[in-house]
Design a protein around this motif. Structure first.
Motif, PDB file in Angstrom:
ATOM      1  N   VAL A 230     -56.304   9.192 -23.822  1.00  0.00           N
ATOM      2  CA  VAL A 230     -55.931   7.955 -23.131  1.00  0.00           C
ATOM      3  C   VAL A 230     -54.476   8.013 -22.685  1.00  0.00           C
ATOM      4  O   VAL A 230     -54.137   7.677 -21.540  1.00  0.00           O
ATOM      5  N   GLY A 231     -53.597   8.464 -23.581  1.00  0.00           N
ATOM      6  CA  GLY A 231     -52.190   8.575 -23.217  1.00  0.00           C
ATOM      7  C   GLY A 231     -51.968   9.562 -22.084  1.00  0.00           C
ATOM      8  O   GLY A 231     -51.187   9.298 -21.162  1.00  0.00           O
ATOM      9  N   ALA A 232     -52.667  10.700 -22.132  1.00  0.00           N
ATOM     10  CA  ALA A 232     -52.512  11.703 -21.078  1.00  0.00           C
ATOM     11  C   ALA A 232     -53.032  11.178 -19.741  1.00  0.00           C
ATOM     12  O   ALA A 232     -52.424  11.406 -18.681  1.00  0.00           O
ATOM     13  N   ALA A 233     -54.158  10.461 -19.762  1.00  0.00           N
ATOM     14  CA  ALA A 233     -54.717   9.935 -18.520  1.00  0.00           C
ATOM     15  C   ALA A 233     -53.798   8.885 -17.904  1.00  0.00           C
ATOM     16  O   ALA A 233     -53.631   8.838 -16.673  1.00  0.00           O
ATOM     17  N   CYS A 234     -53.198   8.046 -18.744  1.00  0.00           N
ATOM     18  CA  CYS A 234     -52.255   7.046 -18.225  1.00  0.00           C
ATOM     19  C   CYS A 234     -51.070   7.721 -17.549  1.00  0.00           C
ATOM     20  O   CYS A 234     -50.564   7.237 -16.529  1.00  0.00           O
ATOM     21  N   ARG A 235     -50.639   8.843 -18.118  1.00  0.00           N
ATOM     22  CA  ARG A 235     -49.531   9.571 -17.513  1.00  0.00           C
ATOM     23  C   ARG A 235     -49.940  10.145 -16.163  1.00  0.00           C
ATOM     24  O   ARG A 235     -49.172  10.118 -15.189  1.00  0.00           O
ATOM     25  N   VAL A 236     -51.145  10.648 -16.067  1.00  0.00           N
ATOM     26  CA  VAL A 236     -51.635  11.205 -14.801  1.00  0.00           C
ATOM     27  C   VAL A 236     -51.710  10.121 -13.723  1.00  0.00           C
ATOM     28  O   VAL A 236     -51.447  10.373 -12.539  1.00  0.00           O
ATOM     29  N   LEU A 237     -52.051   8.894 -14.124  1.00  0.00           N
ATOM     30  CA  LEU A 237     -52.226   7.801 -13.160  1.00  0.00           C
ATOM     31  C   LEU A 237     -50.919   7.123 -12.775  1.00  0.00           C
ATOM     32  O   LEU A 237     -50.924   6.218 -11.941  1.00  0.00           O
ATOM     33  N   LYS A 238     -49.805   7.544 -13.374  1.00  0.00           N
ATOM     34  CA  LYS A 238     -48.519   6.884 -13.111  1.00  0.00           C
ATOM     35  C   LYS A 238     -48.150   6.854 -11.627  1.00  0.00           C
ATOM     36  O   LYS A 238     -47.690   5.812 -11.123  1.00  0.00           O
ATOM     37  N   PRO A 239     -48.301   7.930 -10.842  1.00  0.00           N
ATOM     38  CA  PRO A 239     -47.948   7.844  -9.416  1.00  0.00           C
ATOM     39  C   PRO A 239     -48.754   6.785  -8.673  1.00  0.00           C
ATOM     40  O   PRO A 239     -48.228   6.132  -7.760  1.00  0.00           O
ATOM     41  N   LEU A 240     -50.008   6.592  -9.042  1.00  0.00           N
ATOM     42  CA  LEU A 240     -50.827   5.579  -8.382  1.00  0.00           C
ATOM     43  C   LEU A 240     -50.359   4.178  -8.761  1.00  0.00           C
ATOM     44  O   LEU A 240     -50.359   3.268  -7.921  1.00  0.00           O
ATOM     45  N   ILE A 241     -49.951   4.000 -10.006  1.00  0.00           N
ATOM     46  CA  ILE A 241     -49.439   2.697 -10.443  1.00  0.00           C
ATOM     47  C   ILE A 241     -48.156   2.362  -9.683  1.00  0.00           C
ATOM     48  O   ILE A 241     -47.931   1.209  -9.304  1.00  0.00           O
ATOM     49  N   ASP A 242     -47.312   3.353  -9.434  1.00  0.00           N
ATOM     50  CA  ASP A 242     -46.081   3.128  -8.677  1.00  0.00           C
ATOM     51  C   ASP A 242     -46.400   2.658  -7.251  1.00  0.00           C
ATOM     52  O   ASP A 242     -45.727   1.759  -6.722  1.00  0.00           O
ATOM     53  N   ARG A 243     -47.398   3.252  -6.631  1.00  0.00           N
ATOM     54  CA  ARG A 243     -47.779   2.829  -5.282  1.00  0.00           C
ATOM     55  C   ARG A 243     -48.384   1.430  -5.281  1.00  0.00           C
ATOM     56  O   ARG A 243     -48.203   0.650  -4.343  1.00  0.00           O
ATOM     57  N   LEU A 244     -49.132   1.116  -6.328  1.00  0.00           N
ATOM     58  CA  LEU A 244     -49.691  -0.229  -6.453  1.00  0.00           C
ATOM     59  C   LEU A 244     -48.570  -1.260  -6.593  1.00  0.00           C
ATOM     60  O   LEU A 244     -48.613  -2.338  -5.978  1.00  0.00           O
ATOM     61  N   GLU A 245     -47.556  -0.931  -7.376  1.00  0.00           N
ATOM     62  CA  GLU A 245     -46.411  -1.832  -7.542  1.00  0.00           C
ATOM     63  C   GLU A 245     -45.703  -2.053  -6.207  1.00  0.00           C
ATOM     64  O   GLU A 245     -45.343  -3.187  -5.858  1.00  0.00           O
ATOM     65  N   ALA A 246     -45.519  -0.988  -5.445  1.00  0.00           N
ATOM     66  CA  ALA A 246     -44.846  -1.129  -4.149  1.00  0.00           C
ATOM     67  C   ALA A 246     -45.657  -2.028  -3.213  1.00  0.00           C
ATOM     68  O   ALA A 246     -45.092  -2.831  -2.461  1.00  0.00           O
ATOM     69  N   HIS A 247     -46.979  -1.912  -3.261  1.00  0.00           N
ATOM     70  CA  HIS A 247     -47.819  -2.750  -2.409  1.00  0.00           C
ATOM     71  C   HIS A 247     -47.694  -4.221  -2.795  1.00  0.00           C
ATOM     72  O   HIS A 247     -47.574  -5.094  -1.926  1.00  0.00           O
ATOM     73  N   VAL A 248     -47.724  -4.511  -4.090  1.00  0.00           N
ATOM     74  CA  VAL A 248     -47.641  -5.905  -4.537  1.00  0.00           C
ATOM     75  C   VAL A 248     -46.294  -6.509  -4.168  1.00  0.00           C
ATOM     76  O   VAL A 248     -46.211  -7.628  -3.638  1.00  0.00           O
ATOM     77  N   LEU A 249     -45.217  -5.781  -4.425  1.00  0.00           N
ATOM     78  CA  LEU A 249     -43.880  -6.322  -4.187  1.00  0.00           C
ATOM     79  C   LEU A 249     -43.490  -6.313  -2.709  1.00  0.00           C
ATOM     80  O   LEU A 249     -42.407  -6.789  -2.357  1.00  0.00           O
ATOM     81  N   ALA A 250     -44.336  -5.781  -1.856  1.00  0.00           N
ATOM     82  CA  ALA A 250     -44.085  -5.866  -0.418  1.00  0.00           C
ATOM     83  C   ALA A 250     -44.540  -7.205   0.154  1.00  0.00           C
ATOM     84  O   ALA A 250     -44.294  -7.492   1.329  1.00  0.00           O
ATOM     85  N   ALA A 251     -45.205  -8.023  -0.650  1.00  0.00           N
ATOM     86  CA  ALA A 251     -45.692  -9.321  -0.180  1.00  0.00           C
ATOM     87  C   ALA A 251     -44.546 -10.312  -0.064  1.00  0.00           C
ATOM     88  O   ALA A 251     -43.545 -10.227  -0.779  1.00  0.00           O
TER      89      ALA A 251
END
Length: 540
Positions: A230-251
Motif C-alpha cells: 500500500v505504501g509503495a503504491a501510494c508513492r507510485v501514484l504521487k505524480p497523479l495526485i500532484d496533477r489532481l491538486e493542480a486541477h482543483v486549485l486552478a478553479a
C-alpha cells in the motif's frame, strides 16, 4: 353434533376427508398470507415512489427526508423478502391440494447489461418425438432464459519467462529486459494493488480484514506485506495526485469543509482533521471536470487552510469557521479570498429549534418550539426551491433568475429578522441563530452577485460522507503519516466517483501504466481524461 361413524372403514374415510379439508384450509390460509404480503410489498413500493416524486417535485421538505427514504427502502426490502417467502409457502401448499398457486404480480425485471459476457449452456434436445416416436425432427427455434451469476474472486500466479541465449560466434549472452513492476519487488499485480487500495480507502476495510479474507480464498498475505505494498503504491501514484491538486486549485470557486478523524497516539487516541476542497462547476454548466482534494492535519488550526490554499484566490464556499478568516483578510497576497456561506448550515440552526418530531421524541425534556424559528424556516425554504430551478444553467441565467425571484425574498427575510431580533435577548437560542446570519449577511448574499456560487456547501459534505461512514470500520489512523496517505488516496477515489467511473478498475489500469508513460502524457490517467479515452476506444 353429527354422530361419528361406527365402522373402521367409515372412520378412515371421515379422517381422510377431514385431512383434505384441513389441507385446503391451510392452502387457502397460505395463499391469503401471500396475497397480504404482496399487498404490503406493493404499498411499501408505492410509498417509496411517492416520497421520491414529492422530493423531486417540491424539493426536500425537511431535514428528515433522507432518513425517511432510507427507512422506506428498508421497509420495502423486508416486505419484498417476506412476500417472496410467503409465495413459495403458498405454492407448496397449493401443489399438495391440486389448487392454483398465488398469482402475485412481480415488478418487471430490467434486461441484463449488454456488455457482460454470456455463457451458453445448451440443454440436449430430444432425438425422437415424445408423441409418436418419429426421428424426423426439425428445429423451429430456441427459448433462452438468462440468469445472473457472480464468479467468486480467483487467484492466479503469472509467470513471466525471459529466455537466455548465447551467441555461438562471440559467446555474448542476451536476454530480454525485466518486465515492468508497479511496485518494488513486484510480487503484487496492478489488480491486486487496486483491490488493496480501494477496499482500504474506498470501502473502509482495514488490511487485517482483507488479509483474513485472502487467506480463506487460499492466498495467505501477511499484514506487514500488504501494508508495504500500500505504501509503495501510494508513492507510485504521487505524480497523479500532484496533477489532481493542480486541477482543483486552478478553479476560481471551491467548496471547503473538514471532518474529524481519530489518530492513534501514545496510550490514547487524538482527534485529527481531514480537510476537503472540491471543484464542481456542474451546477452552472461549467465544462471543467469535478474533482476533490483532501488534506490531513493533527488539529483544526486556521493555519492549515491558509497553507492549503496559499497562492490561491477566488470564491470559497464553506461554513462560518473562524479559521478561514485569515484567507479573507484584505492584506492577504495575492488577494483576499471571497467568502460564500452555506444556507443549509444557517437553516439547520433554525430547524433544530422548530423540529416538532424531534421534540416529540424527547418528551418532557424537550425545549419549547420556537414560532420565530418556524417562521424563519418557512421564509428560507422558497430560496432552495428557486435554486433547484437554476441547476445546470449558465452563470448569467442563474444570476438573472436570482435577481428576479430570490432577491425580493432575501430583502423581506432580512427586514423581518432585524425587526424580530431587536426585541429579543442576546441569550435567546433563536437570537443566536439570527445573529449567525445577520453578522455575516454579505457572505450569505454573495450568490446574488456571482452566478457561479451555490446556495449550499453540499458538494464538500458529499465528498466527506464516505469518511464519516467509514470511521467505525477503520477506527483510527495509525499515525500522522497514515492520515496524509489516507487523504491522498481519498483524493483519487472520490474524484473517480465524482466522474462516474469505477475507482477500482481505474486504479488498476493506472497502476499498470503509470511508470511506462512519459511525464507529458500523465494527464491521460486523470479520471475524466481516462473516462473520455476509454469511451472513445469502446465506441471505436
Amino acid at each position: 353434533m353429527d354422530a361419528l361413524p361406527d365402522t373402521i372403514d367409515a372412520l378412515r374415510a371421515a379422517l381422510i376427508e377431514a385431512r383434505g379439508r384441513t389441507a385446503v384450509a391451510e392452502a387457502d390460509a397460505a395463499q391469503a398470507r401471500a396475497e397480504r404480503s404482496g399487498d404490503q410489498a406493493l404499498i411499501a413500493t408505492l410509498k417509496l415512489q411517492i416520497e421520491k416524486l414529492q422530493r423531486d417535485l417540491y424539493g426536500r421538505r425537511s431535514e428528515r427526508t433522507s432518513r425517511l427514504l432510507g427507512q422506506l427502502e428498508f421497509q420495502l426490502e423486508e416486505a419484498e423478502a417476506s412476500s417472496s417467502e410467503d409465495d413459495l409457502a403458498a405454492e407448496q401448499a397449493a401443489k399438495a391440494t391440486g389448487q392454483i398457486g398465488p398469482t402475485r404480480k412481480v415488478p418487471t425485471r430490467k434486461p441484463f447489461p449488454a456488455h457482460l459476457p454470456r455463457e451458453r449452456i445448451i440443454i440436449p434436445a430430444p432425438t425422437v418425438c415424445p408423441c409418436c416416436g418419429s426421428t424426423r425432427l426439425c428445429k423451429l427455434g430456441e427459448s433462452i432464459t438468462e440468469t445472473a451469476e457472480r464468479i467468486p474472486a480467483r487467484w492466479k500466479i503469472i509467470q513471466t519467462v525471459r529466455e537466455k541465449f548465447s551467441c555461438r560466434d562471440c559467446e555474448t549472452i542476451s536476454q530480454p529486459p525485466a518486465p515492468f513492476h508497479t511496485t518494488p519487488r513486484g510480487w503484487a499485480g496492478p489488480n491486486l494493488l487496486a483491490t488493496l487500495l480501494f477496499e482500504k480507502f474506498g470501502q473502509h476495510q482495514p488490511l487485517n480484514r482483507q488479509c483474513e479474507r485472502f487467506a480463506k480464498e487460499g492466498m495467505e498475505i501477511s499484514l506487514s506485506t500488504a501494508a508495504d505494498q500500500v505504501g509503495a503504491a501510494c508513492r507510485v501514484l504521487k505524480p497523479l495526485i500532484d496533477r489532481l491538486e493542480a486541477h482543483v486549485l486552478a478553479a476560481n470557486r471551491l467548496h471547503g469543509d473538514d471532518t474529524t478523524v481519530p489518530v492513534l497516539a501514545k496510550g490514547k487516541t487524538d482527534t485529527g482533521r481531514i480537510w476537503v476542497y472540491v471543484r464542481d462547476d456542474r451546477p452552472f454548466g461549467g465544462e471543467a471536470a469535478p474533482a476533490a482534494l483532501f488534506r490531513y492535519s493533527r488539529d483544526r488550526g486556521g493555519g492549515h487552510p491558509e497553507a492549503h490554499l496559499a497562492g490561491w484566490a477566488g470564491v470559497l464556499q464553506a461554513d462560518a469557521y473562524a479559521g478561514y478568516n485569515r484567507l479573507c483578510d484584505a492584506s492577504r497576497q495575492p488577494q483576499p479570498v471571497a467568502e460564500a456561506l452555506c444556507w443549509a448550515h444557517a437553516r439547520r440552526k433554525f430547524f433544530e429549534l422548530a423540529d416538532i418530531a424531534a421534540n416529540k421524541r424527547r418528551g418532557k425534556a424537550a425545549p419549547p418550539i420556537s414560532p420565530l424559528a418556524l417562521e424563519a424556516v418557512r421564509r428560507i425554504d422558497p430560496l432552495f426551491d428557486i435554486e433547484r430551478e437554476t441547476l445546470g444553467r449558465s452563470a448569467a441565467d442563474r444570476l438573472a433568475l436570482r435577481a428576479e425571484r430570490s432577491k425580493p425574498l432575501l430583502d423581506e427575510l432580512e427586514g423581518w429578522m432585524r425587526a424580530a431580533r431587536a426585541g429579543m435577548s442576546k441569550h435567546a437560542p433563536v437570537a443566536k441563530a439570527m445573529d449567525y446570519m445577520l453578522t455575516r449577511w454579505d457572505g450569505f448574499t454573495r450568490f446574488l452577485r456571482d452566478g457561479r456560487v451555490c446556495l449550499t456547501n453540499n458538494s464538500a459534505e458529499r465528498a466527506l460522507r464516505g469518511i464519516a461512514l467509514g470511521r467505525r470500520a477503520w477506527l483510527f489512523c495509525g499515525s500522522d503519516r497514515g492520515g496524509q496517505r489516507a487523504a491522498a488516496m481519498y483524493s483519487l477515489i472520490v474524484s473517480a466517483k465524482m466522474n462516474d467511473i469505477d475507482p477500482q478498475a481505474w486504479l488498476a489500469d493506472v497502476l499498470a501504466r503509470i511508470n511506462d508513460l512519459p511525464q507529458t502524457r500523465l494527464d491521460e490517467l486523470l479520471p475524466w481524461e481516462w473516462k473520455r479515452l476509454h469511451q472513445t476506444t469502446t465506441a471505436a
